[in-house]
Design an enzyme around this catalytic site. Sequence first.
Site, short mmCIF file in Angstrom:
data_model
loop_
_atom_site.label_atom_id
_atom_site.label_comp_id
_atom_site.label_asym_id
_atom_site.label_seq_id
_atom_site.Cartn_x
_atom_site.Cartn_y
_atom_site.Cartn_z
N GLY A 55 -22.38 27.85 -73.10
CA GLY A 55 -21.54 26.83 -73.70
C GLY A 55 -22.27 25.50 -73.77
O GLY A 55 -22.13 24.74 -74.75
N TYR A 84 -20.37 30.85 -73.08
CA TYR A 84 -19.95 31.11 -71.70
C TYR A 84 -20.93 30.43 -70.75
O TYR A 84 -22.14 30.62 -70.85
CB TYR A 84 -19.92 32.62 -71.48
CG TYR A 84 -19.39 33.10 -70.13
CD1 TYR A 84 -18.76 32.26 -69.24
CD2 TYR A 84 -19.52 34.43 -69.77
CE1 TYR A 84 -18.27 32.71 -68.03
CE2 TYR A 84 -19.04 34.92 -68.56
CZ TYR A 84 -18.42 34.05 -67.69
OH TYR A 84 -17.94 34.51 -66.49
N CYS A 85 -20.40 29.62 -69.82
CA CYS A 85 -21.20 28.98 -68.78
C CYS A 85 -22.30 28.13 -69.43
O CYS A 85 -22.03 27.32 -70.29
CB CYS A 85 -21.73 30.03 -67.80
SG CYS A 85 -22.56 29.35 -66.34
N ILE A 86 -23.56 28.35 -69.06
CA ILE A 86 -24.65 27.56 -69.62
C ILE A 86 -24.85 27.90 -71.09
O ILE A 86 -25.44 27.11 -71.84
CB ILE A 86 -25.95 27.79 -68.80
CG1 ILE A 86 -26.97 26.68 -69.05
CG2 ILE A 86 -26.54 29.15 -69.10
CD1 ILE A 86 -26.55 25.33 -68.51
N LEU A 99 -16.33 28.49 -72.23
CA LEU A 99 -15.82 29.20 -71.06
C LEU A 99 -16.57 28.72 -69.83
O LEU A 99 -17.78 28.91 -69.72
CB LEU A 99 -15.98 30.71 -71.24
CG LEU A 99 -15.43 31.31 -72.54
CD1 LEU A 99 -15.68 32.82 -72.57
CD2 LEU A 99 -13.95 31.01 -72.70
#
Length: 592
Positions: A327, A323-325, A352
């Site tokens: 990822g 998710y976000c960073i 994500l």
Amino acid sequence: MEQNTFQGGDPIRQFFHWNENVWADIQRSRLGDNPVTEALSRVNAEDLKTFYDAVAANPVRLLEMQMQWWQGQLAICQNSMVRALDTSAESVIADPPGDRRFQYKAWKDDPNFDFLRQSYLHFANSLMQTLEVVEGLPEPARQRLIFFFRQTINALSPSNFIWSNPELLHRTLEEKGANLVKGINLFQEDLANSANLLKIRMTRQSAFELGKDLATTPGEVVFRNDIFELIQYGASTDKVHQTPLLVIPPFINKFYILDLREQNSLVRWLRDQGHTVFLMSWRNPGKEQASIGFQDLINAGTMEAIRVIERITSEKEVNAIGYCIGGTLLASTMALYAARRMKPRVKSATFLTTLLDFTQPGEVGVFINDPVVSAMERMNDEQGYFDGRQMAVTFSLLRENSLYWNYYINNYLKGEEPADFDILYWNSDSTNLSATCASFLLRDLYLDNKLSKGEVKVGNFGVDLSKVQTPSYFLSTKDDHIALWDATFNGSKLLGGDTTLVLGESGHVAGVVNPPGKNKYGYWLSEQGFESPEQWLASARREAGSWWPHWQQWVTPHLGKSVAARAIGNEECPGLMPAPGRYVQQTLPVEE
């Protein structure tokens, strides 16, 4: 800083005296020696000079804009006189779409306040239009000026002041200033809990308890090192999928955004679909963790988590969600496996709202320039970490009217405690970032965009995303202002494997935390590759409901056979303590 008590006399007069003193103290004691503030001021001064030079070079355009403003203001004056005689007459300036600042009835019904409202909105619109149309202004400078002009304009909104806000005037007179007394106490509490910038509470600090109200999915911490805890969640089905699932939350936030309450927990939903769910809970770093860098988050973080999962499940591969960073970290981990010529330990990868190409950093980009990044590095090196409270305020100011000034008015001027809201409680529960990792994030990723260029190195190995052949699922969100959806989709082309692109409705958080039971937001799908936002959306079809079931269908070919539900941990990796664990309980400031 001067402390004040309010137990008698005129509370309104005391409020203004206190307000004048306390803000002067803030300027002297908190912002004066802040290198980031100084750097922002220097950059802003240079941008303003560039703007004035551009305006001076095209006086005809400036005269046009001034004439438009004068004509609009004259129309407002005429409208105000008409409405003083006929209150049924319509205003000439309407509120911008979604703007909730002027909903109180008197803003429209009282001709004086309506004149103030219209004049303010007309001036704000005229100034922003001037910035957008002036020629000869470099685009980075234009974007920075638009952001900081917007901040100034919205800070000076008549809705933010008692004497120019009819709702606040009415309430203050009705309560004889008691609302201001309550607001002052809330302000002083928030100030004591802030770093360099005032962090305004968005919900009550005592509203929720982790493990009781939030982050309640049953599980155990089965591993802990100096960087993260690994949580394994208990199965809720008799049979589970053979391939375990590793969830990698952002290391700049706490993981429980993915495990809020029972009805909106992605972790709980994944478990109920038959996944053996493991999740990384990042440590909230203090000064002692200053040297922990991005490569440590890979070697002693994601790679270590996958090794532990193998020891528990005997499975050499995982399906992974970043998710976000988180990822970005997942993609870098897979690229490092490829660089080391190791077997790819990630069977499928889900990203994500993840940036891999930082060419378009979103509104955060106004802070991404060498003077400001260098100032941040100096400040972070001195204290050993990037203070999460300052980061939280920065992100709030990206949506200043809804996430900053709204709470300023309600908390300090109306004297109201904010409502209990799980997502805002999580948003206020900030985490630090180690100085070394913050420098990598700001300079190597955002400023120099080294990841997309293949210039990031982990030890002696280069991180080349094109070597990653793992099938990937990219979920972006249409209203995301932190990771722009076209930027995330564009970054997906850096990977070498098959990619599925999905665009969710809403923003960075609500578009991800979108449980099927709510049936609130839909999503778009397209089999075409991404070339431009217009091209992709034109080819996409909208689907109603949450993207979660669609992801479950996508990941099905990578799940393996069904096996008996797994116990939590084993002799080699026993349960250390119940979920949500120890690290997520750390609050700021971190006690060393």
